[in-house]
Design a protein around this motif. Sequence first.
Motif, mmCIF file in Angstrom:
data_model
loop_
_atom_site.group_PDB
_atom_site.id
_atom_site.type_symbol
_atom_site.label_atom_id
_atom_site.label_comp_id
_atom_site.label_asym_id
_atom_site.label_seq_id
_atom_site.Cartn_x
_atom_site.Cartn_y
_atom_site.Cartn_z
ATOM 1 N N GLU A 122 45.306 46.581 35.384
ATOM 2 C CA GLU A 122 45.917 45.462 34.656
ATOM 3 C C GLU A 122 47.224 45.021 35.322
ATOM 4 O O GLU A 122 47.489 43.824 35.448
ATOM 5 N N VAL A 123 48.029 45.969 35.750
ATOM 6 C CA VAL A 123 49.287 45.642 36.417
ATOM 7 C C VAL A 123 49.007 44.941 37.746
ATOM 8 O O VAL A 123 49.664 43.951 38.085
ATOM 9 N N LEU A 124 48.017 45.417 38.481
ATOM 10 C CA LEU A 124 47.651 44.766 39.732
ATOM 11 C C LEU A 124 47.192 43.335 39.473
ATOM 12 O O LEU A 124 47.574 42.405 40.186
ATOM 13 N N GLN A 125 46.393 43.134 38.428
ATOM 14 C CA GLN A 125 45.942 41.780 38.104
ATOM 15 C C GLN A 125 47.113 40.879 37.727
ATOM 16 O O GLN A 125 47.155 39.714 38.129
ATOM 17 N N SER A 126 48.071 41.407 36.995
ATOM 18 C CA SER A 126 49.261 40.616 36.649
ATOM 19 C C SER A 126 50.029 40.221 37.904
ATOM 20 O O SER A 126 50.501 39.087 38.022
ATOM 21 N N ALA A 127 50.158 41.149 38.831
ATOM 22 C CA ALA A 127 50.851 40.842 40.087
ATOM 23 C C ALA A 127 50.075 39.801 40.887
ATOM 24 O O ALA A 127 50.676 38.878 41.462
ATOM 25 N N MET A 128 48.750 39.920 40.913
ATOM 26 C CA MET A 128 47.950 38.928 41.634
ATOM 27 C C MET A 128 48.071 37.556 40.986
ATOM 28 O O MET A 128 48.168 36.537 41.688
ATOM 29 N N ASP A 129 48.081 37.516 39.654
ATOM 30 C CA ASP A 129 48.285 36.245 38.945
ATOM 31 C C ASP A 129 49.629 35.636 39.335
ATOM 32 O O ASP A 129 49.721 34.452 39.643
ATOM 33 N N ALA A 130 50.671 36.452 39.325
ATOM 34 C CA ALA A 130 52.016 35.977 39.630
ATOM 35 C C ALA A 130 52.118 35.468 41.068
ATOM 36 O O ALA A 130 52.917 34.571 41.352
ATOM 37 N N GLN A 131 51.311 36.011 41.948
ATOM 38 C CA GLN A 131 51.322 35.587 43.348
ATOM 39 C C GLN A 131 50.366 34.426 43.611
ATOM 40 O O GLN A 131 50.229 33.978 44.748
ATOM 41 N N GLY A 132 49.689 33.960 42.561
ATOM 42 C CA GLY A 132 48.799 32.811 42.693
ATOM 43 C C GLY A 132 47.489 33.098 43.390
ATOM 44 O O GLY A 132 46.852 32.192 43.928
ATOM 45 N N ILE A 133 47.059 34.340 43.373
ATOM 46 C CA ILE A 133 45.788 34.697 44.002
ATOM 47 C C ILE A 133 44.662 34.271 43.060
ATOM 48 O O ILE A 133 44.648 34.672 41.891
ATOM 49 N N PRO A 134 43.735 33.466 43.542
ATOM 50 C CA PRO A 134 42.644 32.986 42.683
ATOM 51 C C PRO A 134 41.818 34.152 42.112
ATOM 52 O O PRO A 134 41.643 35.193 42.755
ATOM 53 N N PHE A 135 41.303 33.928 40.918
ATOM 54 C CA PHE A 135 40.573 34.967 40.199
ATOM 55 C C PHE A 135 39.392 35.508 41.007
ATOM 56 O O PHE A 135 39.154 36.715 41.044
ATOM 57 N N ALA A 136 38.662 34.635 41.696
ATOM 58 C CA ALA A 136 37.518 35.092 42.495
ATOM 59 C C ALA A 136 37.973 36.050 43.595
ATOM 60 O O ALA A 136 37.299 37.050 43.875
ATOM 61 N N GLN A 137 39.125 35.776 44.200
ATOM 62 C CA GLN A 137 39.645 36.659 45.245
ATOM 63 C C GLN A 137 40.147 37.973 44.642
ATOM 64 O O GLN A 137 40.016 39.034 45.257
ATOM 65 N N GLN A 138 40.706 37.889 43.450
ATOM 66 C CA GLN A 138 41.118 39.110 42.755
ATOM 67 C C GLN A 138 39.912 40.021 42.554
ATOM 68 O O GLN A 138 39.981 41.227 42.801
ATOM 69 N N ASN A 139 38.802 39.428 42.113
ATOM 70 C CA ASN A 139 37.596 40.223 41.877
ATOM 71 C C ASN A 139 37.070 40.844 43.167
ATOM 72 O O ASN A 139 36.590 41.980 43.162
ATOM 73 N N ARG A 140 37.172 40.114 44.269
ATOM 74 C CA ARG A 140 36.716 40.650 45.550
ATOM 75 C C ARG A 140 37.553 41.864 45.946
ATOM 76 O O ARG A 140 37.016 42.868 46.421
ATOM 77 N N LEU A 141 38.858 41.780 45.743
ATOM 78 C CA LEU A 141 39.717 42.913 46.063
ATOM 79 C C LEU A 141 39.448 44.082 45.121
ATOM 80 O O LEU A 141 39.316 45.229 45.562
ATOM 81 N N LEU A 142 39.342 43.801 43.836
ATOM 82 C CA LEU A 142 39.079 44.869 42.874
ATOM 83 C C LEU A 142 37.758 45.576 43.164
ATOM 84 O O LEU A 142 37.652 46.792 42.997
ATOM 85 N N ALA A 143 36.762 44.825 43.598
ATOM 86 C CA ALA A 143 35.474 45.438 43.927
ATOM 87 C C ALA A 143 35.613 46.409 45.100
ATOM 88 O O ALA A 143 34.933 47.434 45.141
ATOM 89 N N LEU A 144 36.504 46.104 46.039
ATOM 90 C CA LEU A 144 36.738 47.026 47.150
ATOM 91 C C LEU A 144 37.517 48.264 46.718
ATOM 92 O O LEU A 144 37.322 49.358 47.257
ATOM 93 N N LEU A 145 38.402 48.088 45.752
ATOM 94 C CA LEU A 145 39.219 49.199 45.275
ATOM 95 C C LEU A 145 38.485 50.083 44.266
ATOM 96 O O LEU A 145 38.839 51.247 44.081
ATOM 97 N N ALA A 146 37.483 49.516 43.607
ATOM 98 C CA ALA A 146 36.789 50.203 42.514
ATOM 99 C C ALA A 146 36.334 51.625 42.837
ATOM 100 O O ALA A 146 36.563 52.528 42.033
ATOM 101 N N PRO A 147 35.713 51.862 43.969
ATOM 102 C CA PRO A 147 35.213 53.214 44.229
ATOM 103 C C PRO A 147 36.304 54.276 44.317
ATOM 104 O O PRO A 147 36.022 55.461 44.187
ATOM 105 N N MET A 148 37.532 53.869 44.508
ATOM 106 C CA MET A 148 38.621 54.839 44.620
ATOM 107 C C MET A 148 38.881 55.566 43.314
ATOM 108 O O MET A 148 39.517 56.620 43.312
ATOM 109 N N HIS A 149 38.377 55.017 42.211
ATOM 110 C CA HIS A 149 38.630 55.662 40.928
ATOM 111 C C HIS A 149 38.162 57.110 40.926
ATOM 112 O O HIS A 149 38.755 57.953 40.283
#
Length: 156
Positions: A122-149
């Motif tokens: 959630e904090v990462l998404q807030s930072a991405m929103d604040a930096q103007g990163i489009p939602f589709a690009q946010q999802n692409r990054l999150l999908a790459l980070l997801a397996p790290m959980h």
Amino acid sequence: MTHHRTLIALAIATAIAMGGLLAPPAFAQGTAAMATAPAGLYQALGEKPGITRLMDDFVNRVVKDPRIGGHFKDVKPAALKESLTDQICQLSGGPCKYEGADMKSAHADMDINKGHFNALVEVLQSAMDAQGIPFAQQNRLLALLAPMHRDVITIR
């Protein structure tokens, strides 16, 4: 729109915490090998200057977040920003080389549970929103980070 976006973000965060979305990137498992990044993600994140701004914003937010900030009390923010910048840069297809610890080693003693991990997303998404990163690009990054959980969450 905002409510719909929040539901999508929470669904992604839940998917990340519950089982991931992709096979783990090799470097998340302990090596410095690079997972295949979606074409254009590095550029969409603003290349290294944009990723640096994003990680500066993210770390500034995460250390102050009451849900998870305590996990970072012994971390030097500048070093964390630099390490995360290299990691996201490499993961997104940029020329950087992440040379930090593997995720399992880096988080072994941090007592992180699914709630902490979801808060981090959630904090990462807030930072991405604040930096103007489009939602589709946010999802692409999150999908790459997801397996790290699998390696970040230490309390099951």
